[in-house]
Design a protein around this motif. Structure first.
Motif, PDB file in Angstrom:
ATOM      1  N   THR A  11       0.807  -1.219   0.000  1.00 56.66           N
ATOM      2  CA  THR A  11       0.000   0.000   0.000  1.00 56.66           C
ATOM      3  C   THR A  11       0.840   1.269   0.000  1.00 56.66           C
ATOM      4  O   THR A  11       0.296   2.357   0.071  1.00 56.66           O
ATOM      5  CB  THR A  11      -0.937   0.031   1.227  1.00 56.66           C
ATOM      6  OG1 THR A  11      -0.146  -0.007   2.420  1.00 56.66           O
ATOM      7  CG2 THR A  11      -1.920  -1.127   1.203  1.00 56.66           C
ATOM      8  N   VAL A  62      -7.020  10.073  -3.961  1.00 59.44           N
ATOM      9  CA  VAL A  62      -6.975   9.088  -2.878  1.00 59.44           C
ATOM     10  C   VAL A  62      -7.795   9.609  -1.695  1.00 59.44           C
ATOM     11  O   VAL A  62      -7.395  10.563  -1.040  1.00 59.44           O
ATOM     12  CB  VAL A  62      -5.512   8.835  -2.441  1.00 59.44           C
ATOM     13  CG1 VAL A  62      -5.445   7.739  -1.397  1.00 59.44           C
ATOM     14  CG2 VAL A  62      -4.634   8.507  -3.645  1.00 59.44           C
ATOM     15  N   PHE A  65      -5.387   8.429   3.042  1.00 61.28           N
ATOM     16  CA  PHE A  65      -3.969   8.089   2.973  1.00 61.28           C
ATOM     17  C   PHE A  65      -3.250   8.720   4.150  1.00 61.28           C
ATOM     18  O   PHE A  65      -3.776   9.617   4.813  1.00 61.28           O
ATOM     19  CB  PHE A  65      -3.340   8.560   1.653  1.00 61.28           C
ATOM     20  CG  PHE A  65      -3.276  10.048   1.498  1.00 61.28           C
ATOM     21  CD1 PHE A  65      -2.141  10.763   1.878  1.00 61.28           C
ATOM     22  CD2 PHE A  65      -4.346  10.750   0.974  1.00 61.28           C
ATOM     23  CE1 PHE A  65      -2.082  12.131   1.749  1.00 61.28           C
ATOM     24  CE2 PHE A  65      -4.305  12.128   0.826  1.00 61.28           C
ATOM     25  CZ  PHE A  65      -3.172  12.816   1.221  1.00 61.28           C
ATOM     26  N   GLN A  66      -2.031   8.243   4.404  1.00 60.18           N
ATOM     27  CA  GLN A  66      -1.180   8.810   5.434  1.00 60.18           C
ATOM     28  C   GLN A  66       0.214   8.975   4.836  1.00 60.18           C
ATOM     29  O   GLN A  66       0.724   8.051   4.185  1.00 60.18           O
ATOM     30  CB  GLN A  66      -1.132   7.902   6.660  1.00 60.18           C
ATOM     31  CG  GLN A  66      -0.296   8.464   7.785  1.00 60.18           C
ATOM     32  CD  GLN A  66      -0.295   7.549   9.005  1.00 60.18           C
ATOM     33  OE1 GLN A  66      -0.767   6.421   8.968  1.00 60.18           O
ATOM     34  NE2 GLN A  66       0.269   8.041  10.092  1.00 60.18           N
ATOM     35  N   MET A  72       3.460   7.576   0.466  1.00 57.24           N
ATOM     36  CA  MET A  72       2.045   7.707   0.779  1.00 57.24           C
ATOM     37  C   MET A  72       1.519   6.298   1.047  1.00 57.24           C
ATOM     38  O   MET A  72       1.656   5.411   0.213  1.00 57.24           O
ATOM     39  CB  MET A  72       1.293   8.337  -0.421  1.00 57.24           C
ATOM     40  CG  MET A  72      -0.187   8.389  -0.234  1.00 57.24           C
ATOM     41  SD  MET A  72      -1.148   9.209  -1.567  1.00 57.24           S
ATOM     42  CE  MET A  72      -0.106   9.237  -2.973  1.00 57.24           C
ATOM     43  N   ASP A  73       0.953   6.104   2.232  1.00 57.43           N
ATOM     44  CA  ASP A  73       0.341   4.830   2.580  1.00 57.43           C
ATOM     45  C   ASP A  73      -1.134   4.936   2.221  1.00 57.43           C
ATOM     46  O   ASP A  73      -1.900   5.653   2.872  1.00 57.43           O
ATOM     47  CB  ASP A  73       0.521   4.534   4.070  1.00 57.43           C
ATOM     48  CG  ASP A  73       0.039   3.148   4.459  1.00 57.43           C
ATOM     49  OD1 ASP A  73      -0.334   2.355   3.559  1.00 57.43           O
ATOM     50  OD2 ASP A  73       0.037   2.857   5.671  1.00 57.43           O
ATOM     51  N   ILE A  74      -1.526   4.258   1.176  1.00 55.07           N
ATOM     52  CA  ILE A  74      -2.905   4.358   0.678  1.00 55.07           C
ATOM     53  C   ILE A  74      -3.795   3.466   1.527  1.00 55.07           C
ATOM     54  O   ILE A  74      -3.581   2.264   1.617  1.00 55.07           O
ATOM     55  CB  ILE A  74      -2.979   3.991  -0.816  1.00 55.07           C
ATOM     56  CG1 ILE A  74      -2.194   5.038  -1.619  1.00 55.07           C
ATOM     57  CG2 ILE A  74      -4.427   3.905  -1.285  1.00 55.07           C
ATOM     58  CD1 ILE A  74      -2.229   4.859  -3.110  1.00 55.07           C
ATOM     59  N   ARG A  75      -4.796   4.085   2.149  1.00 52.80           N
ATOM     60  CA  ARG A  75      -5.721   3.377   3.034  1.00 52.80           C
ATOM     61  C   ARG A  75      -7.037   3.039   2.329  1.00 52.80           C
ATOM     62  O   ARG A  75      -7.862   2.326   2.869  1.00 52.80           O
ATOM     63  CB  ARG A  75      -6.025   4.234   4.265  1.00 52.80           C
ATOM     64  CG  ARG A  75      -4.792   4.684   5.027  1.00 52.80           C
ATOM     65  CD  ARG A  75      -4.194   3.527   5.829  1.00 52.80           C
ATOM     66  NE  ARG A  75      -2.927   3.829   6.432  1.00 52.80           N
ATOM     67  CZ  ARG A  75      -2.783   4.281   7.666  1.00 52.80           C
ATOM     68  NH1 ARG A  75      -3.829   4.526   8.400  1.00 52.80           N
ATOM     69  NH2 ARG A  75      -1.578   4.486   8.143  1.00 52.80           N
TER      70      ARG A  75
END
Length: 159
Positions: A11, A62, A65-66, A72-75
């Motif tokens: 992710t 998106v 995300f964080q 970028m950590d796609i949630r």
């Protein structure tokens, strides 16, 4: 376009992914029809010694995300992408068939995300009026000339 994130394969995505995204679009267009892909890449609106491409694309849209350092950590399970061609009438049959039911990997050596195209749909035509407001989906460059003065501005949005 609606893209499904294959979360089990990762992710994390580099924040600077636009080059890889444009490369995927060109590769896909060239694989489907090399003449159309070459024409799209080499042609465009020409003016004052500049060549403007006949398509553009947004940042990935998106919803959740964080940011983790330069990643970028796609949630989200699904994200959006707008790809716009001009003139659409010439490109629509080719484009919708090219992007439907395909999958791709985006990222660098450190982190990658696997996506599959879940849906492709044409946005409704814009009805122009005398006064309108627009929101840029990706950075734009404006060159305004007033007499001998020139003002340059860059505007844009973030994921």
């Amino acid at each position: 376009m609606t893209l499904r994130v294959e979360r089990e394969k990762g992710t994390l995505l580099p924040l600077n992914y636009q080059y890889e995204l444009s490369s995927w679009i060109y590769r896909l267009l060239n694989r489907s029809d090399s003449r159309f892909g070459a024409w799209l890449h080499e042609r465009g609106y020409c003016g004052e010694g500049k060549n403007f491409k006949l398509f553009t694309f947004s940042h990935l849209q998106v919803p959740a995300f964080q940011v983790k350092g330069d990643r970028m950590d796609i949630r989200s399970e699904r994200i959006g992408l707008v790809v716009s061609f001009y003139p659409m009438e010439l490109a629509e049959p080719f484009v919708s068939g090219t992007f439907c039911d395909c999958s791709f990997v985006l990222g660098d050596r450190k982190s990658q995300i696997h996506f599959s195209v879940e849906a492709v749909e044409r946005c409704p035509e814009v009805e122009f009026s005398r006064k309108m407001e627009f929101r840029a989906l990706s950075p734009i460059f404006m060159d305004e000339r007033r007499g001998r003065r020139k003002t340059c501005r860059t505007a844009g949005s973030h994921p």
